[in-house]
Write an enzyme that holds these catalytic residues in place. Structure first.
Site, mmCIF file in Angstrom:
data_model
loop_
_atom_site.group_PDB
_atom_site.id
_atom_site.type_symbol
_atom_site.label_atom_id
_atom_site.label_comp_id
_atom_site.label_asym_id
_atom_site.label_seq_id
_atom_site.Cartn_x
_atom_site.Cartn_y
_atom_site.Cartn_z
ATOM 1 N N SER A 1 0.579 -1.525 0.089
ATOM 2 C CA SER A 1 -0.441 0.112 -0.334
ATOM 3 C C SER A 1 0.880 1.380 -0.075
ATOM 4 C CB SER A 1 -1.403 0.030 1.000
ATOM 5 O OG SER A 1 -1.557 1.206 0.732
ATOM 6 N N GLU B 1 -9.644 -4.886 -6.211
ATOM 7 C CA GLU B 1 -8.982 -3.504 -4.693
ATOM 8 C C GLU B 1 -9.369 -2.726 -6.118
ATOM 9 O OE1 GLU B 1 -5.594 -3.081 -3.219
ATOM 10 O OE2 GLU B 1 -5.277 -5.571 -3.997
ATOM 11 N N HIS C 1 -7.311 -5.755 -1.186
ATOM 12 C CA HIS C 1 -6.095 -4.925 -0.021
ATOM 13 C C HIS C 1 -5.456 -5.510 0.273
ATOM 14 C CE1 HIS C 1 -3.159 -1.139 -0.549
ATOM 15 N NE2 HIS C 1 -3.956 -1.062 1.043
#
Length: 325
Positions: free
Chosen positions: A163, A257, A287
């Site tokens: 991320s 995602e 995610h």
């Protein structure tokens, strides 16, 4: 492979119970600090497992005689391979640059240590809004320099992150090149947050079935991350970098995602620049699904693929190991 029953169940729980809350996270410092406190408290429940050791790191770097940034965080080391490796994974945790810590991501760092035999250094970098970009990048560079200064060869170091940590790991790869430091062996990205302007994810929001991440909330957080300088810092813009002399890159992203278009755009930019880049899109996954590798068969398989990539780019610095169960 088709999405497992367990994966579908977890996705449905997140879609109904967690995503509506995350979608409404306020984009102001008070709300972020509340979220951070909640996540930090929950992380106390995370246990690394009996097969790894977690060793704290707190080095003010006084011995260098220079104005070096302190390096803090933790080492995660497989008990089976402790003291035998000549490389390391430098893992940068996600959390939107505003929450999380090395502790919250122990399910990933522990699995990496077990599957690869490499020690994993998870530095504690400064978080926004108190410390906007480039403060996290400065801390990541300090951690990489720390590894080099202590004799870990660049050919045995793999940068990794998920991320926002994926964004940071990629920005670190670019900064290593700009500063003329030795190039690492490879780059591993889990669901990277590539475009902090969120233009790509906002366009994908309507069609994506992301059970976890909201592009709208990510955009609110991004304004805190970039600080007063805004989005003009070229180190933020990963899709417009030259990407010359970049090491091999391995990207995994969930098929459902909202950040999938960003991962695909980065893979295309890297490939167009001549980089060796492998992109895996995992059907039906959310995610950073890799953090659930103890319960999701897809996540466990993804971590095994990651370990194979890491072993391939660090060989012969790291001897071949059998895969952990």
């Amino acid at each position: 492979m088709d999405q497992s029953v367990r994966s579908r169940a977890i996705s449905n729980v997140l879609r109904l119970g967690v995503r509506p809350i995350l979608h409404r996270i306020p984009g102001h410092p008070g709300g972020i600090r509340t979220a951070r406190s909640t996540v930090d408290a929950a992380s106390l429940l995370i246990r690394p497992g009996s097969r790894v050791r977690v060793l704290p790191l707190n080095d003010p770097q006084l011995e260098t005689g220079r104005d070096e940034r302190p390096v803090t965080g933790e080492w995660v080391v497989s008990r089976d391979a402790e003291g035998t490796s000549e490389g390391a994974v430098l893992y940068l945790h996600g959390g939107g640059y505003v929450v999380c810590s090395p502790r919250t991501h122990r399910p990933i760092t522990s699995r990496l240590a077990l599957d690869t035999g490499l020690p994993v250094l998870a530095p504690r970098y400064r978080l926004a809004p108190e410390h906007p970009f480039p403060a996290p990048l400065e801390d990541a560079v300090a951690a990489y320099r720390w590894l080099l200064a202590r004799g870990v060869p660049a050919s045995g170091i793999v940068l990794a992150g998920d991320s926002a940590g994926g964004h940071l790991a990629t920005a670190l790869a670019g900064e290593i090149c700009r500063q003329g430091l030795p190039s690492p062996a490879g780059l591993v990205l889990f669901s990277p947050w590539v475009d902090l302007t969120c233009e790509l994810s906002l366009r994908a929001q309507r069609g994506a079935r992301d059970p976890y991440i909201s592009a709208v909330s990510a955009q609110r957080v991004a304004r805190l991350v970039v600080g007063p300088a805004g989005f003009d810092d070229p180190r933020l813009a990963l899709l417009t970098c030259a990407w010359t002399d970049v090491p091999p890159v391995f990207i995994q992203v969930g098929g459902d995602e909202v950040l999938r278009p960003e991962a695909e755009a980065l893979a295309e930019a890297l490939t167009s620049a001549g980089a060796d880049c492998e992109l895996q899109v995992w059907k039906g996954q959310m995610h950073v699904f890799q953090i659930l590798n103890r319960v999701l068969p897809e996540a466990a398989a993804a971590m095994r693929d990651t370990a194979r990539f890491i072993r391939s780019v660090t060989a012969p610095a790291v001897p071949e190991r059998s895969e952990a169960a």
